[in-house]
Design a protein around this motif. Structure first.
Motif: not given
Length: 387
Positions: A177-188, A248-261, A327-330
């Motif tokens: 019961p209650g939260p079983i899976m997380a919220a997902v956010d993404t960032f770049t 040496i390049p001009d730019s770079a790109y970073i990407n990731g994910t955030v999981r929380s409740f 247990d809830r999972e991410m």
């Protein structure tokens, strides 16, 4: 194990359906061939209504029971993943670069099996709404179906879903019961420097070093800004930059994910990411821009509906094979949007040892299809008994 005998009888046909679907994976909202197969089968079964084109390629089918009563929603996802298959199966994907690596072909099959039985027997009151949904993996198809009004249009009172669980014991049904899976956010994060010759770094503004500094600083969000008792994952999953060892390049790109409740945790992470990106950009003399996107919300099971679902699961597989306090999972799941709209519950069905979901060697275990179909049927017959 109380699998319904009639469903067990057509288990070989369910296996054939699933393996046919496995060969024709479709991505995102583009599940038109899968939906056409679903509609063809539903027509054969004699369901009462079929509504197509919801959320582009989604399908909702209605089966009327005997007598008045509410409408229960049962959901299966249909989409695949952009992965090159490595199962070696004779029914492997025939679509280059796409495969059913999460078992949605099996989920669709289980709901089709339940549809066949429910249309034959109609041993329930009210109605059942069979929801075949696109774009679970990417695009939030469940949220789109909700926004397009399926809950109101079909008067759905409560809603349920299943997901296979690799490396959980075959035939076990688990939930909480209650939260079983997380919220997902993404960032770049886009980092802009000044490129040039690697032998002359004094004439450049290096985005590679700046990106490394940003990624290292991001690790402090979890270790220094976060309460240890609140579940949180912050993962950097991509860094793309450069083309040769002497440039040496001009730019770079970073990407990731955030999981929380917790929304407060989400707010903290977003704030700290902005501060880190701004601060590191100044420190390294680069320009850096953060884009933060809040995607699927947490998947939150209604307590009463989860207790009901667990009791039904015990009726199907036996008490020893049901755990209703895992247990809830991410991980994240867009069924969350349906659970925001209506009370219901999300369960996992163990499929035994093997590669995990999203792995190129993953394959759905056809032996569990009759279990999932029987569970769906018993939800309806138990929750809406014929008077």
């Amino acid at each position: 194990m109380a699998v319904i005998n009639r469903i067990a009888d057509y288990a070989p046909e369910m296996t054939a359906w699933r393996r046919h679907l496995h060969q024709m994976p479709e991505l995102g909202f583009n599940c038109h061939k899968t939906a056409a197969f679903v509609v063809e089968k539903l027509q054969e079964f004699g369901v009462d209504e079929i509504h197509e084109g919801i959320a582009t390629s989604g399908v909702v089918a209605i089966i009327n029971g005997t007598g008045d009563g509410p409408t229960m929603g049962l959901r299966a996802d249909m989409d695949a993943l952009p992965i090159k298959e490595a199962t070696g199966a004779d029914y492997a994907s025939q679509v280059e670069g796409a495969m059913h690596a999460c078992g949605h072909d099996g989920h669709t099959t289980m709901l089709l099996g339940a549809a066949r039985y429910l249309a034959e027997t109609r041993n329930f009151a009210g109605r059942v709404a069979l929801i075949f949904q696109p774009a679970e993996e990417d695009g939030g198809g469940a949220g789109v179906m909700v926004k397009e009004g399926i809950m109101e249009r079909f008067d759905i009172a409560r809603v349920f879903a299943l997901h296979n669980a690799p490396n959980a014991p075959e035939g076990h049904l688990v939930t909480t019961p209650g939260p079983i899976m997380a919220a997902v956010d993404t960032f770049t994060i886009n980092v802009k420097g000044k490129g040039g010759h690697a032998a002359q770094p004094q004439n450049c503004v290096d985005p590679v070093v700046a990106s490394c500094g940003i990624v290292t600083a991001i690790q402090t969000i979890l270790s220094r800004n976060h309460h240890a008792l609140d579940d949180l994952v912050v993962s950097v999953t991509q860094i793309h930059t450069g083309s040769a060892e002497n440039i040496i390049p001009d730019s770079a790109y970073i990407n990731g994910t955030v999981r929380s409740f917790d929304p407060d945790v989400q707010n903290m992470v977003e704030r700290r990411l902005k501060e880190i990106v701004q601060g590191q950009a100044i420190a390294y003399g680069v320009e850096a821009e953060l884009d933060y996107f809040r995607d699927y919300p947490p998947t939150v099971n209604d307590a009463a509906q989860t207790a009901f679902a667990a009791d039904v699961a015990r009726d199907v597989v036996g008490d020893a094979q049901v755990d209703d306090s895992i247990d809830r999972e991410m991980g994240a799941e867009d069924f969350a949007y349906m659970l925001q709209a209506r009370p219901g519950s999300y369960l996992f069905l163990g499929q035994g040892d093997g590669p995990v979901c999203h792995h190129p060697a993953f394959d759905f275990n056809d032996e569990i299809s009759p279990i999932g179909a029987s569970y769906f049927v018993r939800l309806v017959e138990t929750g809406q008994p014929r008077t």
